[in-house]
Scaffold this motif. Structure first.
Motif, PDB file in Angstrom:
ATOM      1  N   GLU A   1       0.819  -1.106   0.022  1.00  0.00           N
ATOM      2  CA  GLU A   1       0.067  -0.009   0.168  1.00  0.00           C
ATOM      3  C   GLU A   1       0.821   1.261   0.091  1.00  0.00           C
ATOM      4  O   GLU A   1       0.406   2.205  -0.681  1.00  0.00           O
ATOM      5  N   PHE A   2       1.979   1.236   0.587  1.00  0.00           N
ATOM      6  CA  PHE A   2       2.612   2.218   0.919  1.00  0.00           C
ATOM      7  C   PHE A   2       3.485   2.664  -0.402  1.00  0.00           C
ATOM      8  O   PHE A   2       3.586   3.921  -1.160  1.00  0.00           O
ATOM      9  N   LYS A   3       4.047   1.517  -1.053  1.00  0.00           N
ATOM     10  CA  LYS A   3       4.551   1.736  -2.476  1.00  0.00           C
ATOM     11  C   LYS A   3       3.694   1.911  -3.509  1.00  0.00           C
ATOM     12  O   LYS A   3       4.020   2.927  -4.106  1.00  0.00           O
ATOM     13  N   ALA A   4       2.524   1.765  -3.458  1.00  0.00           N
ATOM     14  CA  ALA A   4       1.420   2.325  -4.399  1.00  0.00           C
ATOM     15  C   ALA A   4       1.264   3.468  -4.219  1.00  0.00           C
ATOM     16  O   ALA A   4       0.940   4.295  -5.152  1.00  0.00           O
ATOM     17  N   GLU A   5       1.136   4.276  -2.899  1.00  0.00           N
ATOM     18  CA  GLU A   5       0.940   5.579  -2.609  1.00  0.00           C
ATOM     19  C   GLU A   5       2.225   6.391  -3.218  1.00  0.00           C
ATOM     20  O   GLU A   5       1.610   7.504  -3.719  1.00  0.00           O
ATOM     21  N   ILE A   6       3.383   5.889  -3.058  1.00  0.00           N
ATOM     22  CA  ILE A   6       4.429   6.437  -3.714  1.00  0.00           C
ATOM     23  C   ILE A   6       4.405   6.640  -5.053  1.00  0.00           C
ATOM     24  O   ILE A   6       4.784   7.413  -5.663  1.00  0.00           O
TER      25      ILE A   6
ATOM     26  N   GLY B   1      12.775  12.164  -7.590  1.00  0.00           N
ATOM     27  CA  GLY B   1      13.907  12.376  -6.702  1.00  0.00           C
ATOM     28  C   GLY B   1      13.292  13.257  -5.656  1.00  0.00           C
ATOM     29  O   GLY B   1      13.657  13.156  -4.524  1.00  0.00           O
ATOM     30  N   GLN B   2      12.327  14.235  -5.971  1.00  0.00           N
ATOM     31  CA  GLN B   2      11.556  14.874  -4.818  1.00  0.00           C
ATOM     32  C   GLN B   2      10.708  13.845  -3.909  1.00  0.00           C
ATOM     33  O   GLN B   2      10.754  14.155  -2.663  1.00  0.00           O
ATOM     34  N   VAL B   3       9.929  12.962  -4.561  1.00  0.00           N
ATOM     35  CA  VAL B   3       9.172  12.342  -3.838  1.00  0.00           C
ATOM     36  C   VAL B   3      10.198  11.261  -2.915  1.00  0.00           C
ATOM     37  O   VAL B   3       9.851  11.220  -1.515  1.00  0.00           O
ATOM     38  N   ALA B   4      11.241  11.049  -3.191  1.00  0.00           N
ATOM     39  CA  ALA B   4      12.295  10.100  -2.538  1.00  0.00           C
ATOM     40  C   ALA B   4      12.736  10.815  -1.390  1.00  0.00           C
ATOM     41  O   ALA B   4      12.990  10.377  -0.347  1.00  0.00           O
TER      42      ALA B   4
ATOM     43  N   LEU C   1      13.469   8.020   1.199  1.00  0.00           N
ATOM     44  CA  LEU C   1      13.935   6.900   0.443  1.00  0.00           C
ATOM     45  C   LEU C   1      15.112   6.975  -0.505  1.00  0.00           C
ATOM     46  O   LEU C   1      15.405   8.428  -0.926  1.00  0.00           O
ATOM     47  N   THR C   2      15.457   5.920  -1.182  1.00  0.00           N
ATOM     48  CA  THR C   2      16.628   6.250  -1.992  1.00  0.00           C
ATOM     49  C   THR C   2      15.761   6.513  -3.527  1.00  0.00           C
ATOM     50  O   THR C   2      14.621   5.785  -3.606  1.00  0.00           O
TER      51      THR C   2
ATOM     52  N   TRP D   1      10.030   0.906  -7.854  1.00  0.00           N
ATOM     53  CA  TRP D   1       8.700   0.551  -7.838  1.00  0.00           C
ATOM     54  C   TRP D   1       7.894   1.251  -8.958  1.00  0.00           C
ATOM     55  O   TRP D   1       6.916   0.492  -9.267  1.00  0.00           O
ATOM     56  N   VAL D   2       8.226   2.262  -9.394  1.00  0.00           N
ATOM     57  CA  VAL D   2       7.498   2.936 -10.576  1.00  0.00           C
ATOM     58  C   VAL D   2       7.564   2.105 -11.793  1.00  0.00           C
ATOM     59  O   VAL D   2       6.665   1.597 -12.280  1.00  0.00           O
TER      60      VAL D   2
END
Length: 103
Positions: A19-24, A36-39, A44-45, A52-53
């Motif tokens: 769920e967290f990965k899907a949100e990211i 890069g900004q989301v990470a 996160l790296t 994940w994308v």
């Protein structure tokens, strides 16, 4: 010069829920922030977020590759194959042992 050979201490490996990965991934796909900004925002790296994308694109059929369900099945089949090979090896040794004993 003293610190040349020293490495940064590694951060312990973290695990994340689907769920967290899907949100990211959703945040990245929306397009208002770069990967890069989301990470950076979620500590996160960038490599992990890009992976994940990419995997989400494969799962959605937008990119070639193994879907998550196929990866899981492949891992399970490899585990089973390894176990079966070990079983065969044990049976071969047992056969050789009993063949020697009956002579």
């Amino acid at each position: 010069m003293e610190s040349m050979g020293k490495k940064k201490p590694r951060r312990p490996r973290r695990s994340f829920t689907p769920e967290f990965k899907a949100e990211i991934v959703g945040l990245c796909r929306r397009g208002d922030r770069s990967v890069g900004q989301v990470a950076k925002d979620f500590e996160l790296t960038e490599t992990a977020v890009r992976d994940w994308v990419k995997q989400a694109e494969v799962d959605a059929g937008e990119r070639n590759g193994l879907a998550s369900s196929e990866r899981e099945e492949l891992a399970a089949l490899r585990r089973e194959n390894r176990r079966l090979r070990e079983d065969v090896d044990v049976l071969k040794r047992a056969t050789a042992f009993f063949a020697k004993e009956t002579r």
